[in-house]
Scaffold this motif. Structure first.
Motif, mmCIF file in Angstrom:
data_model
loop_
_atom_site.group_PDB
_atom_site.id
_atom_site.type_symbol
_atom_site.label_atom_id
_atom_site.label_comp_id
_atom_site.label_asym_id
_atom_site.label_seq_id
_atom_site.Cartn_x
_atom_site.Cartn_y
_atom_site.Cartn_z
ATOM 1 N N ASP A 50 0.837 -1.134 0.085
ATOM 2 C CA ASP A 50 -0.092 -0.248 0.316
ATOM 3 C C ASP A 50 0.821 1.346 -0.013
ATOM 4 O OD1 ASP A 50 -2.096 -1.298 0.452
ATOM 5 O OD2 ASP A 50 -1.953 -1.966 2.395
ATOM 6 N N ARG A 51 0.461 1.826 -0.656
ATOM 7 C CA ARG A 51 1.506 3.225 -0.616
ATOM 8 C C ARG A 51 1.278 4.380 0.726
ATOM 9 N NH1 ARG A 51 0.749 8.478 -3.516
ATOM 10 N NH2 ARG A 51 2.963 9.243 -3.525
ATOM 11 N N LEU A 52 1.811 4.625 0.802
ATOM 12 C CA LEU A 52 2.100 5.272 2.247
ATOM 13 C C LEU A 52 1.103 6.828 1.791
ATOM 14 C CD1 LEU A 52 5.372 4.567 4.166
ATOM 15 C CD2 LEU A 52 3.220 3.503 4.846
ATOM 16 N N LEU A 53 0.536 7.064 2.443
ATOM 17 C CA LEU A 53 -0.124 8.671 2.445
ATOM 18 C C LEU A 53 0.492 9.301 3.215
ATOM 19 C CD1 LEU A 53 -4.046 7.787 2.179
ATOM 20 C CD2 LEU A 53 -2.583 8.039 0.231
ATOM 21 N N ARG A 54 1.279 10.707 2.039
ATOM 22 C CA ARG A 54 2.167 11.624 3.126
ATOM 23 C C ARG A 54 1.013 13.219 3.836
ATOM 24 N NH1 ARG A 54 6.142 9.396 0.415
ATOM 25 N NH2 ARG A 54 7.816 7.530 1.723
ATOM 26 N N SER A 55 1.472 14.022 4.274
ATOM 27 C CA SER A 55 0.582 15.003 4.922
ATOM 28 C C SER A 55 1.668 16.206 3.162
ATOM 29 C CB SER A 55 1.038 15.644 5.674
ATOM 30 O OG SER A 55 2.531 15.998 5.663
ATOM 31 N N PRO A 56 1.212 17.056 3.400
ATOM 32 C CA PRO A 56 1.367 17.576 1.797
ATOM 33 C C PRO A 56 3.272 17.896 2.468
ATOM 34 C CG PRO A 56 -0.839 18.543 2.178
ATOM 35 C CD PRO A 56 -0.469 17.099 3.287
ATOM 36 N N GLY A 57 2.710 18.384 3.644
ATOM 37 C CA GLY A 57 4.113 19.302 4.476
ATOM 38 C C GLY A 57 5.398 17.972 4.481
ATOM 39 N N GLU A 58 4.765 16.785 4.180
ATOM 40 C CA GLU A 58 5.713 15.718 4.307
ATOM 41 C C GLU A 58 6.406 15.784 3.440
ATOM 42 O OE1 GLU A 58 5.221 12.784 7.948
ATOM 43 O OE2 GLU A 58 3.588 12.838 6.758
ATOM 44 N N GLU A 59 5.547 15.441 2.359
ATOM 45 C CA GLU A 59 5.864 15.426 1.277
ATOM 46 C C GLU A 59 6.594 16.826 0.749
ATOM 47 O OE1 GLU A 59 4.917 13.336 -1.540
ATOM 48 O OE2 GLU A 59 4.262 12.461 -0.609
ATOM 49 N N ARG A 60 6.756 17.914 0.769
ATOM 50 C CA ARG A 60 7.486 19.027 0.579
ATOM 51 C C ARG A 60 8.889 19.248 0.793
ATOM 52 N NH1 ARG A 60 4.830 22.781 2.095
ATOM 53 N NH2 ARG A 60 5.722 23.550 4.680
ATOM 54 N N ALA A 61 8.966 18.421 2.223
ATOM 55 C CA ALA A 61 10.004 18.267 3.200
ATOM 56 C C ALA A 61 11.090 16.947 2.429
ATOM 57 C CB ALA A 61 9.855 17.850 4.793
ATOM 58 N N ARG B 94 10.294 16.348 -1.283
ATOM 59 C CA ARG B 94 11.491 16.441 -2.205
ATOM 60 C C ARG B 94 12.305 17.709 -2.480
ATOM 61 N NH1 ARG B 94 5.682 16.952 -3.164
ATOM 62 N NH2 ARG B 94 6.384 19.405 -2.696
ATOM 63 N N GLU B 95 12.445 18.224 -0.863
ATOM 64 C CA GLU B 95 12.915 19.072 -0.745
ATOM 65 C C GLU B 95 14.968 18.823 -0.908
ATOM 66 O OE1 GLU B 95 12.123 22.140 2.642
ATOM 67 O OE2 GLU B 95 10.761 23.033 0.654
ATOM 68 N N ALA B 96 14.638 17.836 0.608
ATOM 69 C CA ALA B 96 15.812 16.532 0.580
ATOM 70 C C ALA B 96 16.289 15.897 -0.644
ATOM 71 C CB ALA B 96 15.211 15.400 2.076
ATOM 72 N N ALA C 217 15.948 17.341 -3.758
ATOM 73 C CA ALA C 217 17.129 19.039 -4.031
ATOM 74 C C ALA C 217 18.110 18.476 -3.687
ATOM 75 C CB ALA C 217 16.086 19.483 -4.839
ATOM 76 N N GLN C 218 18.286 19.051 -2.352
ATOM 77 C CA GLN C 218 19.682 18.993 -1.726
ATOM 78 C C GLN C 218 20.584 17.831 -1.371
ATOM 79 O OE1 GLN C 218 20.115 21.568 0.132
ATOM 80 N NE2 GLN C 218 22.394 20.848 0.422
ATOM 81 N N ARG C 219 20.479 16.434 -2.430
ATOM 82 C CA ARG C 219 21.069 15.194 -2.638
ATOM 83 C C ARG C 219 21.770 15.359 -3.439
ATOM 84 N NH1 ARG C 219 17.118 12.620 0.357
ATOM 85 N NH2 ARG C 219 16.191 11.720 -1.366
ATOM 86 N N ARG C 220 20.680 16.161 -4.598
ATOM 87 C CA ARG C 220 21.164 15.482 -6.089
ATOM 88 C C ARG C 220 21.986 17.319 -6.096
ATOM 89 N NH1 ARG C 220 15.732 15.337 -7.366
ATOM 90 N NH2 ARG C 220 15.183 16.571 -7.276
ATOM 91 N N ARG C 221 22.242 18.141 -5.132
ATOM 92 C CA ARG C 221 23.044 19.789 -5.145
ATOM 93 C C ARG C 221 23.642 19.194 -5.020
ATOM 94 N NH1 ARG C 221 18.465 23.071 -4.426
ATOM 95 N NH2 ARG C 221 18.316 22.968 -1.971
ATOM 96 N N ALA C 222 24.221 18.677 -3.623
ATOM 97 C CA ALA C 222 25.266 18.124 -2.886
ATOM 98 C C ALA C 222 26.562 17.423 -4.448
ATOM 99 C CB ALA C 222 25.208 17.314 -1.748
ATOM 100 N N THR C 223 25.616 16.176 -4.657
ATOM 101 C CA THR C 223 25.608 15.360 -6.029
ATOM 102 C C THR C 223 26.910 15.462 -7.009
ATOM 103 O OG1 THR C 223 24.836 13.971 -4.852
ATOM 104 C CG2 THR C 223 25.571 13.053 -6.998
#
Length: 127
Positions: free
Chosen positions: A88-99, A101-103, A105-111
């Motif tokens: 089952d797909r875990l349902l997350r709140s919009p705030g968790e989803e945004r966090a 996505r930002e994490a 993006a941060q990993r991609r920038r560091a790489t």
């Protein structure tokens, strides 16, 4: 010991026997066209060789069928893998989803930053 020598002598004679395709002269007293006799000898040898080739081909087909059957039996004897229910797909709140996505993006920038440092070091001017 004499039996072994006799067997070796028989084996040597069997190996040294003439090839059947060779044309031998007809027996004395028989009037036979030598060319026809030779052609008959060659035809008989070709028939013998074709028969042997057919036997080998049939044997190869039999081995292929046996191999296929053995393989099917082995595959049938395997225990089937248990069926896993779809996760089952875990349902997350919009705030968790945004966090998340930002994490990412941060990993991609560091790489990317690490890779560009390596590229810059590799592209440095030779001394």
């Amino acid at each position: 010991m004499t039996v072994v020598r006799a067997l070796l002598a028989v084996a040597a004679l069997a190996v040294a026997s003439p090839v059947q395709a060779q044309s031998w002269p007809p027996p004395p007293g028989v009037s036979v066209d030598p060319h026809r006799y030779q052609a008959d000898q060659h035809r008989q040898e070709m028939q013998r060789l074709r028969a042997r080739a057919d036997q080998r081909e049939a044997f190869a087909r039999q081995l292929q069928l046996e191999t296929r059957l053995n393989r099917l039996e082995l595959e049938a004897a395997r225990r089937p893998e248990p069926i896993q229910p779809p996760a089952d797909r875990l349902l997350r709140s919009p705030g968790e989803e945004r966090a998340l996505r930002e994490a990412a993006a941060q990993r991609r920038r560091a790489t990317t930053a690490g890779i560009t440092q390596i590229d810059a070091w590799l592209d440095r001017p030779a001394r």
